[in-house]
Motif scaffolding. Structure first.
Motif, PDB file in Angstrom:
ATOM      1  N   GLU A  38       0.723   1.180 -16.122  1.00  0.00           N
ATOM      2  CA  GLU A  38      -0.706   1.024 -16.209  1.00  0.00           C
ATOM      3  C   GLU A  38      -1.107  -0.313 -15.921  1.00  0.00           C
ATOM      4  OE1 GLU A  38      -3.857   1.298 -19.966  1.00  0.00           O
ATOM      5  OE2 GLU A  38      -2.044   2.008 -20.324  1.00  0.00           O
ATOM      6  N   GLY A  39      -2.009  -0.467 -15.054  1.00  0.00           N
ATOM      7  CA  GLY A  39      -2.574  -1.851 -14.717  1.00  0.00           C
ATOM      8  C   GLY A  39      -1.807  -2.518 -13.682  1.00  0.00           C
TER       9      GLY A  39
ATOM     10  N   THR B  93       0.995  -1.349  -0.097  1.00  0.00           N
ATOM     11  CA  THR B  93       0.181   0.128  -0.063  1.00  0.00           C
ATOM     12  C   THR B  93       0.819   1.155  -0.003  1.00  0.00           C
ATOM     13  OG1 THR B  93      -1.880  -1.079   1.189  1.00  0.00           O
ATOM     14  CG2 THR B  93      -1.702   1.283   1.343  1.00  0.00           C
TER      15      THR B  93
ATOM     16  N   LEU C 173      -3.377   3.792  -2.523  1.00  0.00           N
ATOM     17  CA  LEU C 173      -3.263   3.038  -3.685  1.00  0.00           C
ATOM     18  C   LEU C 173      -2.640   1.474  -3.429  1.00  0.00           C
ATOM     19  CD1 LEU C 173      -1.143   5.443  -6.049  1.00  0.00           C
ATOM     20  CD2 LEU C 173      -3.744   4.798  -6.174  1.00  0.00           C
ATOM     21  N   GLU C 174      -3.060   0.836  -3.894  1.00  0.00           N
ATOM     22  CA  GLU C 174      -2.330  -0.696  -3.617  1.00  0.00           C
ATOM     23  C   GLU C 174      -1.908  -1.540  -5.032  1.00  0.00           C
ATOM     24  OE1 GLU C 174      -4.070  -5.238  -3.217  1.00  0.00           O
ATOM     25  OE2 GLU C 174      -5.473  -3.736  -2.938  1.00  0.00           O
ATOM     26  N   ARG C 175      -0.683  -1.821  -4.687  1.00  0.00           N
ATOM     27  CA  ARG C 175       0.195  -2.198  -5.930  1.00  0.00           C
ATOM     28  C   ARG C 175      -0.040  -3.520  -6.256  1.00  0.00           C
ATOM     29  NH1 ARG C 175       6.735  -1.362  -6.680  1.00  0.00           N
ATOM     30  NH2 ARG C 175       6.791  -2.126  -8.712  1.00  0.00           N
ATOM     31  N   LEU C 176      -0.705  -4.106  -7.244  1.00  0.00           N
ATOM     32  CA  LEU C 176      -1.099  -5.323  -7.623  1.00  0.00           C
ATOM     33  C   LEU C 176       0.021  -6.485  -7.477  1.00  0.00           C
ATOM     34  CD1 LEU C 176      -3.865  -4.512 -10.265  1.00  0.00           C
ATOM     35  CD2 LEU C 176      -4.018  -4.652  -7.736  1.00  0.00           C
TER      36      LEU C 176
ATOM     37  N   TRP D  45      -1.599  -0.744 -10.632  1.00  0.00           N
ATOM     38  CA  TRP D  45      -1.972  -0.445  -9.166  1.00  0.00           C
ATOM     39  C   TRP D  45      -3.559  -0.332  -9.180  1.00  0.00           C
ATOM     40  CZ3 TRP D  45       1.204   1.192  -5.358  1.00  0.00           C
ATOM     41  CH2 TRP D  45       2.687   1.648  -5.642  1.00  0.00           C
ATOM     42  N   GLU D  46      -3.995  -0.252  -8.086  1.00  0.00           N
ATOM     43  CA  GLU D  46      -5.535  -0.033  -8.006  1.00  0.00           C
ATOM     44  C   GLU D  46      -5.717   1.082  -6.942  1.00  0.00           C
ATOM     45  OE1 GLU D  46      -9.592  -2.413  -6.919  1.00  0.00           O
ATOM     46  OE2 GLU D  46      -7.749  -3.457  -7.830  1.00  0.00           O
ATOM     47  N   VAL D  47      -6.845   2.233  -7.287  1.00  0.00           N
ATOM     48  CA  VAL D  47      -6.794   3.222  -6.338  1.00  0.00           C
ATOM     49  C   VAL D  47      -7.742   2.749  -5.274  1.00  0.00           C
ATOM     50  CG1 VAL D  47      -7.949   5.354  -6.246  1.00  0.00           C
ATOM     51  CG2 VAL D  47      -6.518   4.934  -7.991  1.00  0.00           C
ATOM     52  N   ARG D  48      -7.572   2.595  -3.950  1.00  0.00           N
ATOM     53  CA  ARG D  48      -8.520   2.478  -2.836  1.00  0.00           C
ATOM     54  C   ARG D  48      -9.153   3.449  -2.456  1.00  0.00           C
ATOM     55  NH1 ARG D  48      -9.563  -2.816  -3.856  1.00  0.00           N
ATOM     56  NH2 ARG D  48      -7.805  -4.230  -3.967  1.00  0.00           N
TER      57      ARG D  48
END
Length: 212
Positions: free
Chosen positions: A175-176, A138, A207-210, A178-181
């Motif tokens: 792109e692709g 995170t 942000l979460e690193r996938l 990370w996801e914004v939490r």
């Protein structure tokens, strides 16, 4: 050590010497809200100040690396940690983050209020912070959205307070990956140690690193 680096360190050491305590010693509200549900692991606290966030994390089982440019702040933070019995869980490091950065990757990288009226390459530091997040980890960035109401200075018109969208764009994330939490702006009231109330508009980006 460059002249600019010395002046930044001296600026913050002098700032902390103005009072026996600058901050409350309590963790930032956004940290508690965004991190309480995460499983403890390794954490990096950027701009840790007098250690309120680092101590809170360590008290909940995190292994913390905490850094600040001010040696005065770090001494107070270490004393705070010792008083709470978590000194062995925190590695205090002095860094001018524009010049050096803690090594390694972390399950949580937290940067609260990295603003300064002296030179601070904030965008570059935050991009470096993103690279320090381990897969599945995170990145938490909390900042002011403006000066406190009634405390707008006349001598620093160049200071810009970015929105969450501007921060995301400046991170230049793959792109692709990370996801914004969380990405929000909100009002809050902060009470200083002297009892004065400051009314802020702040923002939080998590942000979460996938893993994939």
């Amino acid at each position: 050590m460059t002249k600019d680096e010395r002046s930044a360190q001296e600026h913050w050491d002098d700032r902390y010497r103005e009072n026996e305590r600058i901050w409350s010693g309590e963790p930032n509200v956004a940290l508690v809200r965004e991190v309480s549900g995460l499983s403890p692991g390794s954490a990096l606290d950027l701009g840790c100040g007098e250690g309120g966030d680092a101590v809170w994390l360590a008290d909940r089982g995190w292994r913390v690396t905490a850094t600040d440019i001010s040696g005065v702040a770090l001494e107070r933070a270490a004393a705070h940690a010792a008083g709470r019995g978590v000194a062995d869980r925190i590695d205090w490091q002095r860094h001018d983050l524009g010049e050096s950065f803690p090594e390694g990757t972390f399950d949580l990288v937290s940067a609260h209020f990295l603003h300064s009226t002296v030179d601070l390459p904030r965008e570059r530091i935050l991009r470096r912070a993103a690279t320090a997040v381990a897969p599945g980890g995170t990145l938490l960035i909390v900042g002011h959205a403006g000066w406190p109401r009634g405390h707008e200075p006349e001598d620093h018109p160049e200071v810009h307070f970015p929105t969450p969208a501007e921060v995301i764009a400046s991170l230049e994330l793959a792109e692709g990956a990370w996801e914004v939490r969380t990405a929000e702006e909100y009002e809050r009231t902060r009470v200083l140690p002297n009892g004065e109330e400051l009314h802020h508009k702040d923002n939080t980006l998590r942000l979460e690193r996938l893993s994939r």
